[in-house]
Motif scaffolding. Sequence first.
Motif, PDB file in Angstrom:
ATOM      1  N   ARG A  88       0.826  -1.212   0.000  1.00 39.39           N
ATOM      2  CA  ARG A  88       0.000   0.000   0.000  1.00 39.39           C
ATOM      3  C   ARG A  88       0.857   1.257   0.000  1.00 39.39           C
ATOM      4  NH1 ARG A  88      -2.976   2.788  -2.223  1.00 39.39           N
ATOM      5  NH2 ARG A  88      -4.513   4.104  -1.200  1.00 39.39           N
ATOM      6  N   ILE A  89       1.967   1.256   0.711  1.00 42.47           N
ATOM      7  CA  ILE A  89       2.865   2.418   0.714  1.00 42.47           C
ATOM      8  C   ILE A  89       3.470   2.611  -0.666  1.00 42.47           C
ATOM      9  CG2 ILE A  89       4.981   3.379   1.678  1.00 42.47           C
ATOM     10  CD1 ILE A  89       2.548   3.439   3.546  1.00 42.47           C
ATOM     11  N   ASP A  90       3.846   1.499  -1.320  1.00 40.73           N
ATOM     12  CA  ASP A  90       4.376   1.595  -2.685  1.00 40.73           C
ATOM     13  C   ASP A  90       3.348   2.214  -3.626  1.00 40.73           C
ATOM     14  OD1 ASP A  90       6.752   0.472  -1.920  1.00 40.73           O
ATOM     15  OD2 ASP A  90       6.277  -1.549  -2.642  1.00 40.73           O
ATOM     16  N   VAL A  91       2.084   1.829  -3.471  1.00 36.62           N
ATOM     17  CA  VAL A  91       1.011   2.372  -4.313  1.00 36.62           C
ATOM     18  C   VAL A  91       0.863   3.872  -4.088  1.00 36.62           C
ATOM     19  CG1 VAL A  91      -1.482   2.371  -4.686  1.00 36.62           C
ATOM     20  CG2 VAL A  91      -0.252   0.213  -4.544  1.00 36.62           C
ATOM     21  N   LEU A  92       0.963   4.313  -2.844  1.00 39.89           N
ATOM     22  CA  LEU A  92       0.846   5.745  -2.552  1.00 39.89           C
ATOM     23  C   LEU A  92       1.921   6.541  -3.277  1.00 39.89           C
ATOM     24  CD1 LEU A  92       0.087   5.771   1.283  1.00 39.89           C
ATOM     25  CD2 LEU A  92      -1.482   6.375  -0.568  1.00 39.89           C
ATOM     26  N   HIS A  93       3.157   6.061  -3.223  1.00 40.60           N
ATOM     27  CA  HIS A  93       4.241   6.753  -3.920  1.00 40.60           C
ATOM     28  C   HIS A  93       3.995   6.760  -5.433  1.00 40.60           C
ATOM     29  CE1 HIS A  93       7.006   7.643  -0.652  1.00 40.60           C
ATOM     30  NE2 HIS A  93       6.831   6.427  -0.165  1.00 40.60           N
ATOM     31  N   ALA A  94       3.523   5.640  -5.966  1.00 35.73           N
ATOM     32  CA  ALA A  94       3.260   5.561  -7.406  1.00 35.73           C
ATOM     33  C   ALA A  94       2.135   6.502  -7.806  1.00 35.73           C
ATOM     34  CB  ALA A  94       2.912   4.125  -7.794  1.00 35.73           C
ATOM     35  N   GLU A  95       1.093   6.617  -6.981  1.00 35.61           N
ATOM     36  CA  GLU A  95      -0.024   7.508  -7.283  1.00 35.61           C
ATOM     37  C   GLU A  95       0.424   8.966  -7.303  1.00 35.61           C
ATOM     38  OE1 GLU A  95      -3.728   4.842  -5.465  1.00 35.61           O
ATOM     39  OE2 GLU A  95      -2.827   6.442  -4.267  1.00 35.61           O
ATOM     40  N   LEU A  96       1.272   9.347  -6.353  1.00 42.96           N
ATOM     41  CA  LEU A  96       1.793  10.713  -6.344  1.00 42.96           C
ATOM     42  C   LEU A  96       2.651  10.973  -7.582  1.00 42.96           C
ATOM     43  CD1 LEU A  96       2.756  11.237  -2.583  1.00 42.96           C
ATOM     44  CD2 LEU A  96       0.960  12.415  -3.852  1.00 42.96           C
ATOM     45  N   ALA A  97       3.475  10.006  -7.952  1.00 41.02           N
ATOM     46  CA  ALA A  97       4.322  10.173  -9.138  1.00 41.02           C
ATOM     47  C   ALA A  97       3.471  10.304 -10.397  1.00 41.02           C
ATOM     48  CB  ALA A  97       5.280   8.984  -9.267  1.00 41.02           C
ATOM     49  N   ALA A  98       2.399   9.502 -10.492  1.00 36.95           N
ATOM     50  CA  ALA A  98       1.534   9.568 -11.673  1.00 36.95           C
ATOM     51  C   ALA A  98       0.807  10.905 -11.738  1.00 36.95           C
ATOM     52  CB  ALA A  98       0.525   8.419 -11.646  1.00 36.95           C
ATOM     53  N   GLU A  99       0.344  11.392 -10.595  1.00 33.32           N
ATOM     54  CA  GLU A  99      -0.348  12.679 -10.592  1.00 33.32           C
ATOM     55  C   GLU A  99       0.608  13.812 -10.942  1.00 33.32           C
ATOM     56  OE1 GLU A  99      -3.357  15.353  -7.807  1.00 33.32           O
ATOM     57  OE2 GLU A  99      -2.629  13.416  -7.085  1.00 33.32           O
ATOM     58  N   ARG A 100       1.837  13.722 -10.450  1.00 39.04           N
ATOM     59  CA  ARG A 100       2.827  14.749 -10.779  1.00 39.04           C
ATOM     60  C   ARG A 100       3.087  14.768 -12.291  1.00 39.04           C
ATOM     61  NH1 ARG A 100       6.172  13.253  -7.544  1.00 39.04           N
ATOM     62  NH2 ARG A 100       5.902  14.783  -5.883  1.00 39.04           N
ATOM     63  N   GLY A 183      -4.872  17.646 -15.125  1.00 39.49           N
ATOM     64  CA  GLY A 183      -4.326  18.047 -13.836  1.00 39.49           C
ATOM     65  C   GLY A 183      -5.249  17.763 -12.678  1.00 39.49           C
ATOM     66  N   GLY A 184      -6.416  17.169 -12.961  1.00 40.88           N
ATOM     67  CA  GLY A 184      -7.311  16.764 -11.885  1.00 40.88           C
ATOM     68  C   GLY A 184      -8.390  17.754 -11.526  1.00 40.88           C
ATOM     69  N   VAL A 209      -2.348  28.059 -11.098  1.00 43.20           N
ATOM     70  CA  VAL A 209      -3.135  27.022 -10.447  1.00 43.20           C
ATOM     71  C   VAL A 209      -2.443  25.669 -10.576  1.00 43.20           C
ATOM     72  CG1 VAL A 209      -5.284  25.706 -10.627  1.00 43.20           C
ATOM     73  CG2 VAL A 209      -5.359  28.190 -10.606  1.00 43.20           C
ATOM     74  N   LEU A 210      -1.984  25.358 -11.788  1.00 42.16           N
ATOM     75  CA  LEU A 210      -1.299  24.088 -12.002  1.00 42.16           C
ATOM     76  C   LEU A 210       0.037  24.040 -11.258  1.00 42.16           C
ATOM     77  CD1 LEU A 210      -2.028  23.551 -15.788  1.00 42.16           C
ATOM     78  CD2 LEU A 210      -2.938  22.209 -13.888  1.00 42.16           C
ATOM     79  N   ALA A 211       0.748  25.161 -11.222  1.00 41.85           N
ATOM     80  CA  ALA A 211       2.021  25.210 -10.492  1.00 41.85           C
ATOM     81  C   ALA A 211       1.787  24.997  -8.996  1.00 41.85           C
ATOM     82  CB  ALA A 211       2.720  26.535 -10.742  1.00 41.85           C
ATOM     83  N   ALA A 212       0.681  25.552  -8.486  1.00 43.17           N
ATOM     84  CA  ALA A 212       0.353  25.364  -7.071  1.00 43.17           C
ATOM     85  C   ALA A 212       0.042  23.894  -6.797  1.00 43.17           C
ATOM     86  CB  ALA A 212      -0.825  26.248  -6.688  1.00 43.17           C
ATOM     87  N   ARG A 213      -0.645  23.247  -7.743  1.00 42.87           N
ATOM     88  CA  ARG A 213      -0.934  21.816  -7.596  1.00 42.87           C
ATOM     89  C   ARG A 213       0.355  21.015  -7.557  1.00 42.87           C
ATOM     90  NH1 ARG A 213      -5.737  19.206  -8.627  1.00 42.87           N
ATOM     91  NH2 ARG A 213      -5.552  16.940  -8.468  1.00 42.87           N
ATOM     92  N   ARG A 220       3.303  16.892  -0.351  1.00 36.95           N
ATOM     93  CA  ARG A 220       2.747  15.613   0.071  1.00 36.95           C
ATOM     94  C   ARG A 220       3.790  14.499  -0.015  1.00 36.95           C
ATOM     95  NH1 ARG A 220      -2.393  14.997  -3.575  1.00 36.95           N
ATOM     96  NH2 ARG A 220      -2.368  12.903  -2.666  1.00 36.95           N
ATOM     97  N   SER A 221       4.639  14.551  -1.043  1.00 36.34           N
ATOM     98  CA  SER A 221       5.690  13.544  -1.179  1.00 36.34           C
ATOM     99  C   SER A 221       6.657  13.606  -0.004  1.00 36.34           C
ATOM    100  CB  SER A 221       6.447  13.730  -2.497  1.00 36.34           C
ATOM    101  OG  SER A 221       5.631  13.440  -3.601  1.00 36.34           O
ATOM    102  N   VAL A 222       7.045  14.827   0.364  1.00 39.93           N
ATOM    103  CA  VAL A 222       7.965  14.993   1.494  1.00 39.93           C
ATOM    104  C   VAL A 222       7.298  14.543   2.790  1.00 39.93           C
ATOM    105  CG1 VAL A 222       9.229  16.697   2.860  1.00 39.93           C
ATOM    106  CG2 VAL A 222       9.258  16.839   0.361  1.00 39.93           C
ATOM    107  N   ALA A 223       6.012  14.883   2.957  1.00 36.12           N
ATOM    108  CA  ALA A 223       5.282  14.459   4.154  1.00 36.12           C
ATOM    109  C   ALA A 223       5.155  12.941   4.204  1.00 36.12           C
ATOM    110  CB  ALA A 223       3.899  15.119   4.191  1.00 36.12           C
ATOM    111  N   LEU A 224       4.985  12.308   3.050  1.00 31.84           N
ATOM    112  CA  LEU A 224       4.898  10.851   3.023  1.00 31.84           C
ATOM    113  C   LEU A 224       6.229  10.221   3.410  1.00 31.84           C
ATOM    114  CD1 LEU A 224       2.962   8.541   2.428  1.00 31.84           C
ATOM    115  CD2 LEU A 224       3.682   8.620   0.037  1.00 31.84           C
ATOM    116  N   LEU A 225       7.331  10.858   3.030  1.00 33.91           N
ATOM    117  CA  LEU A 225       8.640  10.372   3.467  1.00 33.91           C
ATOM    118  C   LEU A 225       8.773  10.472   4.985  1.00 33.91           C
ATOM    119  CD1 LEU A 225      10.994  11.893   0.729  1.00 33.91           C
ATOM    120  CD2 LEU A 225      10.371   9.485   1.031  1.00 33.91           C
TER     121      LEU A 225
END
Length: 245
Positions: A88-100, A183-184, A209-213, A220-225
């Motif tokens: 599940r942690i691996d999936v979270l990192h992958a989801e953030l990377a895909a959204e980025r 961009g969601g 707006v996109l830059a803020a996203r 969020r990536s840093v917080a997940l670390l």
Amino acid sequence: MPNPPEESLTTRGLAARVGYSVQQVRDLERLGVIPPAVRAANGYRQFGASHLTALRVYRAMAAALGPVPARALVPGLVAGTVAEAAERIDVLHAELAAERARVKEALRALDVALAEADEVFTAEDALSIGELAQALGVRPSALRHWEREGLVRPVRTPTTAASRTYGATAITEARIVAALRAGGYGIPAISVLIERVRARSGPAEVRDVLAARLADLTRRSVALLAAAGHVHDLLVDRTDAAPAD
């Protein structure tokens, strides 16, 4: 030499360790975010190191993902296997990377749309709905939906109301909408930004707006670390407690 006895915490003591209220601790226990408390002879809850670790995992995950996703995620980390938690942690990192990646692509698409909007455009350059959909990588039904929402304004051929032609302005609008959707962003938010683009005041705002996203995804990536350290403590405790083969 025997191990020292595990520290016993009251509900109030556990809450104080992580800066939560007593009611928050009770709610999180009820939701399975922390394991059930042991009841003392007098009926009061008693918490230990495992409860404190689980609560720290939740607090860190809430900072990375938000409270609602964290409440959905952490019970599985607490009650599941080590392999399930790691996956599940691996999936979270992958989801953030895909959204980025989607947001970066949206920024590139926006720049292309605005750059090409200044080029000389002739009637021969107009696109049909099928051609534009293919160029944007979307379905024609998406373009029809955007038109119904007022986001894109194709020209209707006088001979038939069903025939649409997309000129320079409509193509630019469609590209911006596609960029924001990638961009969601939802239709209501895009509608506001498109109106500002039409008023010649919005392209920079759309980019902001996109830059803020993108900046929020980095946060969020840093917080997940940061959360990973607490998750590690949770999993190590469980591994240590598991019986040897």
